[in-house]
Design an enzyme around this catalytic site. Structure first.
Site, PDB file in Angstrom:
ATOM      1  N   GLY A   1       0.797  -1.239   0.000  1.00  0.00           N
ATOM      2  CA  GLY A   1       0.000   0.000   0.000  1.00  0.00           C
ATOM      3  C   GLY A   1       0.820   1.275   0.000  1.00  0.00           C
ATOM      4  O   GLY A   1       0.285   2.350   0.260  1.00  0.00           O
TER       5      GLY A   1
ATOM      6  N   TRP B   1       5.939  -4.982   1.563  1.00  0.00           N
ATOM      7  CA  TRP B   1       4.942  -5.693   0.748  1.00  0.00           C
ATOM      8  C   TRP B   1       5.433  -7.005   0.168  1.00  0.00           C
ATOM      9  O   TRP B   1       4.636  -7.788  -0.354  1.00  0.00           O
ATOM     10  CB  TRP B   1       4.400  -4.785  -0.356  1.00  0.00           C
ATOM     11  CG  TRP B   1       5.399  -4.183  -1.311  1.00  0.00           C
ATOM     12  CD1 TRP B   1       5.906  -2.925  -1.240  1.00  0.00           C
ATOM     13  CD2 TRP B   1       5.969  -4.767  -2.491  1.00  0.00           C
ATOM     14  NE1 TRP B   1       6.767  -2.692  -2.282  1.00  0.00           N
ATOM     15  CE2 TRP B   1       6.828  -3.807  -3.066  1.00  0.00           C
ATOM     16  CE3 TRP B   1       5.838  -6.014  -3.125  1.00  0.00           C
ATOM     17  CZ2 TRP B   1       7.553  -4.045  -4.244  1.00  0.00           C
ATOM     18  CZ3 TRP B   1       6.562  -6.248  -4.283  1.00  0.00           C
ATOM     19  CH2 TRP B   1       7.409  -5.281  -4.834  1.00  0.00           C
TER      20      TRP B   1
ATOM     21  N   ASP C   1      11.005   6.268  -6.199  1.00  0.00           N
ATOM     22  CA  ASP C   1      10.271   5.025  -5.950  1.00  0.00           C
ATOM     23  C   ASP C   1      11.199   3.826  -5.906  1.00  0.00           C
ATOM     24  O   ASP C   1      10.878   2.757  -6.416  1.00  0.00           O
ATOM     25  CB  ASP C   1       9.161   4.800  -6.993  1.00  0.00           C
ATOM     26  CG  ASP C   1       8.231   3.649  -6.599  1.00  0.00           C
ATOM     27  OD1 ASP C   1       8.034   3.452  -5.388  1.00  0.00           O
ATOM     28  OD2 ASP C   1       7.727   2.942  -7.487  1.00  0.00           O
TER      29      ASP C   1
ATOM     30  N   ASP D   1      11.898   1.318  -3.864  1.00  0.00           N
ATOM     31  CA  ASP D   1      11.534   0.495  -2.708  1.00  0.00           C
ATOM     32  C   ASP D   1      12.752  -0.306  -2.239  1.00  0.00           C
ATOM     33  O   ASP D   1      13.558  -0.730  -3.062  1.00  0.00           O
ATOM     34  CB  ASP D   1      10.438  -0.506  -3.071  1.00  0.00           C
ATOM     35  CG  ASP D   1       9.119   0.146  -3.427  1.00  0.00           C
ATOM     36  OD1 ASP D   1       9.138   1.211  -4.056  1.00  0.00           O
ATOM     37  OD2 ASP D   1       8.068  -0.426  -3.098  1.00  0.00           O
TER      38      ASP D   1
ATOM     39  N   TRP E   1      10.723 -10.831 -15.059  1.00  0.00           N
ATOM     40  CA  TRP E   1       9.807 -10.591 -13.946  1.00  0.00           C
ATOM     41  C   TRP E   1       9.554 -11.874 -13.151  1.00  0.00           C
ATOM     42  O   TRP E   1       8.636 -11.956 -12.356  1.00  0.00           O
ATOM     43  CB  TRP E   1       8.488 -10.000 -14.471  1.00  0.00           C
ATOM     44  CG  TRP E   1       7.830  -9.060 -13.502  1.00  0.00           C
ATOM     45  CD1 TRP E   1       6.728  -9.314 -12.735  1.00  0.00           C
ATOM     46  CD2 TRP E   1       8.228  -7.724 -13.177  1.00  0.00           C
ATOM     47  NE1 TRP E   1       6.424  -8.220 -11.963  1.00  0.00           N
ATOM     48  CE2 TRP E   1       7.331  -7.225 -12.223  1.00  0.00           C
ATOM     49  CE3 TRP E   1       9.275  -6.897 -13.602  1.00  0.00           C
ATOM     50  CZ2 TRP E   1       7.435  -5.943 -11.683  1.00  0.00           C
ATOM     51  CZ3 TRP E   1       9.371  -5.619 -13.071  1.00  0.00           C
ATOM     52  CH2 TRP E   1       8.459  -5.168 -12.122  1.00  0.00           C
TER      53      TRP E   1
END
Lengths: 250, 589
Positions: B197, B263, B323, B325, B493
């Site tokens: 989130g 996450w 961004d 993370d 991925w």
């Protein structure tokens, strides 16, 4: 194909799915099947003291009211089973009542086509007393998507319980309605999502009735139970996703 | 009153009555089995093939000489219209495979035949807010339970034989932007989960639950200033504010919506008794709104599994503005140097740097670039802190206007994203799925609103090379040296698996499951699964044979966020399947 295999197959089929049984007020090719699957081949009688009332024709095949009134039947009830014989999901509910319950209940169900409806009460004499009725229907009640889930914000109302207790002489009627889509998995891309457990409890938490519900029960299920006296009760529900709901019925 | 004569039943027809129930003799999963998962080959009961997350198997029947003979034995479709975005890692226990599919679904199947045993479909509300597709990364197994986190931020425990719900707990409010996509883990009898989130201004947290009944044991916020709690005998007890107090590394009250979502879940290092979890970007993306390091965003945290207290942290991107993370898996491993064993942990960060840390205290041992192009920083200092290139931080927005745009590499989807790397105990190398891309990024004004995206940034992603984005790299953690690389046209991925058979397995969006020589990078095998492979391959032994499984099903974040890149992959088709492979018996040398 080898004829002997056909013969063996035919023998198997006839022995498993016998034709309508003697005395059946709603003769049905499925009786033997359910007698084995649900009643475990136990002793039974077709008994007019178990009165099953349905409308002669299902105007709305997604909401067909079924009423079972066995108050004329003496003895203690161990278990009640209701099913719609020609439904893709035949089982409606199984009720395990305490002595505090009257032999009376009503529920709304979905029907896919015209079908016999059975209510079987296992009494303390070990015999299933079976009541029957037949509902005519245009059909399609089980394979239509629920109306609830098409409404925006349905999840905010999920599990809301509307209910009240009404006096009926010395006894009471509980009439309950629950917001739930009761999806049965037969509609494309919509998995099963339905209330499958219920308990009616008294104020001390003692269980007055335990009910296993199946997805033949209509969306926003409506349930009517007869209870002795005028007690305050609590309804507890759980769906197959694990959501739990409770409501007090003063 | 009429009653028919009693129908008495004397004989049961065994032929008709026989309803054969499927029975596989399933045993309960114990803490010991989970702790020992890296060393056992007959089952997979942890995410990462061992809690350290090395994704290494000691099996070698399938090896560089035999892998060419690998054949599919079965495949099972995830069915319906919910084909897209399969990022799960299968688990195996007593001949049963437990695997999740997108939309928070769980499937159990006979691992020998692929026959489905049961399926659980979480009913998700319409209002769920997954930032990056409707994916799920797998289950935890414990006792008789199969436990999954859902897109509406709940934990659901299913009976492993029936798939029926045993308990279900709300971890956080999905209407505020919380969700769960990672596989929970079980450590020392506790079920540990994070939350997603970070794009919605949530407050990240790691929580421990009793796996048997779902009772909360402790909660640890991952944003400085928030109070942690432990539950003792049903009582909620304060267990210290994360970071000591609010406002040290955040301005004003932005810490109240600080993001830092763990996450991707985490791993566990038994030697130091530490849960190793990473945290996402701080919220919002616009870094000019929140001067300071913004702890504990873009960090790796070591938590005490008993009470959730933070033992140490290492922040890879302080004051993130791109961004980046810090969630990527921190993999515990050891190596010899100067006659000493170094207890290390390694991670390949979104920001393009590979970090080797001392897992006993979080100290920086070394770091080096693993992406070809890094422009946001000029390098790392002796403590591993980035030396920023301030000209490549997107500018502050003026009054109601968009700030200056910069082109930065890596892109926000990271030099490496969620897809887990593997560590080979034989070669001592990490096998890292890398993407070479950059982005144009600019800042905008934004205010927090519950349940709305909280970015304050705009961006578009671009490939750096015409002929490839993805690169599978073999990296030596002791030297930073790249030993080999395999270039892939589409971005990688999917997770990686290394085996004692001197093999490295991974998949690509083009749909191939591929096997490489772990020493040379030579591609030895590929199989077209019909849709992009985003899952993490696993291998195990059953009936004396080595099996390999992987899920296939294109989707995930790339086609949703991918700008120019999305064009490159737009023709890849969806399809959700589990594929299982083994060698034909005559080829097992």
């Amino acid at each position: 194909m080898n004829t002997r295999i056909i013969y063996a197959l035919a023998l198997t089929l006839t022995s498993c799915w016998a034709h309508a049984v003697e005395g059946d007020p709603q003769p049905s090719v499925m009786w033997e099947y359910f007698h084995q699957r649900l009643l475990d081949n136990a002793d039974f009688v077709f008994d007019e003291a178990v009165k099953v009332s349905v409308p002669p024709f299902a105007e709305d095949a997604r909401q067909v009211p079924i009423e079972v009134d066995a108050r004329a039947l003496p003895g203690k009830v161990e278990r009640v089973m209701i099913w719609a014989e020609l439904n893709p999901i035949p089982q409606v509910l199984t009720l395990y009542p305490s002595a505090e319950l009257e032999k009376f209940l009503a529920v709304r169900i979905r029907v896919e086509q015209a079908t016999p409806i059975r209510a079987a009460l296992l009494m303390d004499d070990g015999i299933w007393h079976v009541g029957s009725a037949r509902v005519e229907a245009a059909g399609g009640g089980c394979s239509a998507p629920s109306v609830v889930r098409a409404q925006e914000g349905w999840e905010d109302h999920l599990g809301e319980i509307f209910g009240a207790r009404f006096k009926a002489g010395d006894n009471s009627r509980l009439r309950l309605s629950v917001s739930h889509p009761m999806d049965n998995g037969l509609v494309d891309s919509i998995p099963e999502f339905y209330v499958n457990q219920a308990e009616l409890r008294d104020r001390s938490g003692a269980v007055l009735a335990r009910i296993d519900l199946f997805s033949a029960v209509s969306e926003n299920p409506t349930l009517t139970l007869g209870i002795k006296g005028h007690p305050e009760t609590q309804l507890w529900l759980r769906d197959n996703n694990g959501n739990e709901f409770t409501a007090d019925i003063p | 009153m009429k009653r028919t004569r009693l129908h008495q039943m004397f004989a049961l027809s065994a032929l008709c009555g026989a309803m054969l129930l499927h029975s596989v003799g399933v045993q309960a999963v114990t803490d010991e089995e989970i702790l020992d998962d890296a060393n056992t080959t007959h089952q997979i009961v942890s995410n990462g093939l061992g809690l350290a997350g090395q994704r290494y198997s000691p099996l070698a029947t399938v090896n560089v000489d035999t892998v060419q003979q690998l054949r599919p034995v079965w495949a099972l479709s995830f069915g319906g219209e919910k084909q897209r975005g399969q990022e799960s890692q299968p688990m195996i226990k007593d001949g049963v495979m437990y695997v999740t599919a997108s939309y928070s679904r769980v499937f159990a199947m006979d691992a020998r035949t692929g026959k489905e045993l049961w399926q659980y479909d979480a009913r998700l509300p319409d209002g769920i807010m997954p930032c990056c597709d409707v994916i799920n990364r797998g289950v935890a197994l414990y006792g008789d339970l199969v436990i999954v986190g859902t897109l509406d931020a709940k934990l659901v425990a299913l009976n492993k034989d029936t798939g029926k719900v045993v308990w279900r707990k709300t971890v956080a409010d999905y209407k505020a932007g919380y969700s769960i996509t990672a596989a929970p883990i079980v450590v020392k009898g506790k079920l540990i989960t994070g939350v997603s989130g970070g794009e919605f201004g949530i407050v990240g947290k790691v929580e421990a639950y009793n796996p048997v009944n779902g009772d909360l044991i402790w909660t640890r916020p991952t944003v400085e200033g928030h109070m942690g709690y432990v539950w003792k005998d049903g009582k909620k007890i304060e267990s210290g504010i994360s970071g000591g107090e609010a406002g040290k590394t955040w301005p004003g009250d932005l810490w109240k919506t600080g993001g830092a979502a763990p996450w991707l879940g985490g791993s566990y290092d038994a030697e130091t008794d530490s849960l190793l979890f990473g945290t996402s970007n701080p919220s919002p993306w616009n870094s000019h709104m929140r001067p300071g390091d913004n702890l504990f965003s873009s960090s790796r945290l070591a938590l005490n599994p008993d009470d959730g207290s933070i033992k140490w942290h290492f922040q890879t991107t302080p004051h993130d503005g791109w961004d980046y993370d810090g969630v990527n898996e921190l993999v515990s491993f050891s190596y010899e140097e100067n006659g000493k064993t170094v207890k290390a942990a390694a991670t390949a960060d979104r920001n393009g740097y590979f970090y080797v840390l001392d897992r006993s205290n979080g100290k920086f041992i070394r770091g080096f670039p693993f992406a070809d192009k890094i422009t946001w920083a000029k390098g790392l200092d002796k403590d591993g802190r980035p030396i920023y290139d301030e000209s490549n931080r997107p500018g502050a927005p003026g009054e109601g206007k968009q700030g200056s745009s910069v082109f930065v590499a890596p892109a926000f989807l990271g030099a490496k994203n969620w897809m887990p790397m593997a560590y080979s105990q034989d070669t001592g190398l990490f096998y890292v799925p890398v993407n070479e891309w950059g982005m144009d990024i600019w800042n905008e004004g934004v205010t927090y609103k519950k349940g709305a995206a909280y970015l304050g940034a705009g961006f578009t992603i671009r490939p750096l090379n015409e002929d490839y984005i993805g690169v599978l790299k073999a990296i030596d953690p002791k030297t930073g040296k790249e030993v080999w690389r395999y270039k892939n046209y589409a971005p990688l991925w999917g997770g990686v698996l290394a085996t004692k058979g001197n093999l490295v397995f991974t998949g690509n969006p083009e749909g191939f499951l591929m096997a490489f020589d772990a020493k040379t990078g030579k591609k030895l095998y590929e199989f077209q699964t019909g849709s992009g492979v985003l899952g993490s391959p696993v291998t195990w032994e059953m009936d004396g044979e080595q099996y390999i499984s992987v899920v296939s099903g294109w989707g995930g974040a790339v086609p949703l966020w991918g700008g120019e890149v999305a064009k490159r992959v737009k023709d890849y088709n969806q399809g959700g399947m589990v594929w299982t492979f083994k060698l034909p018996k005559e080829h097992t040398l």
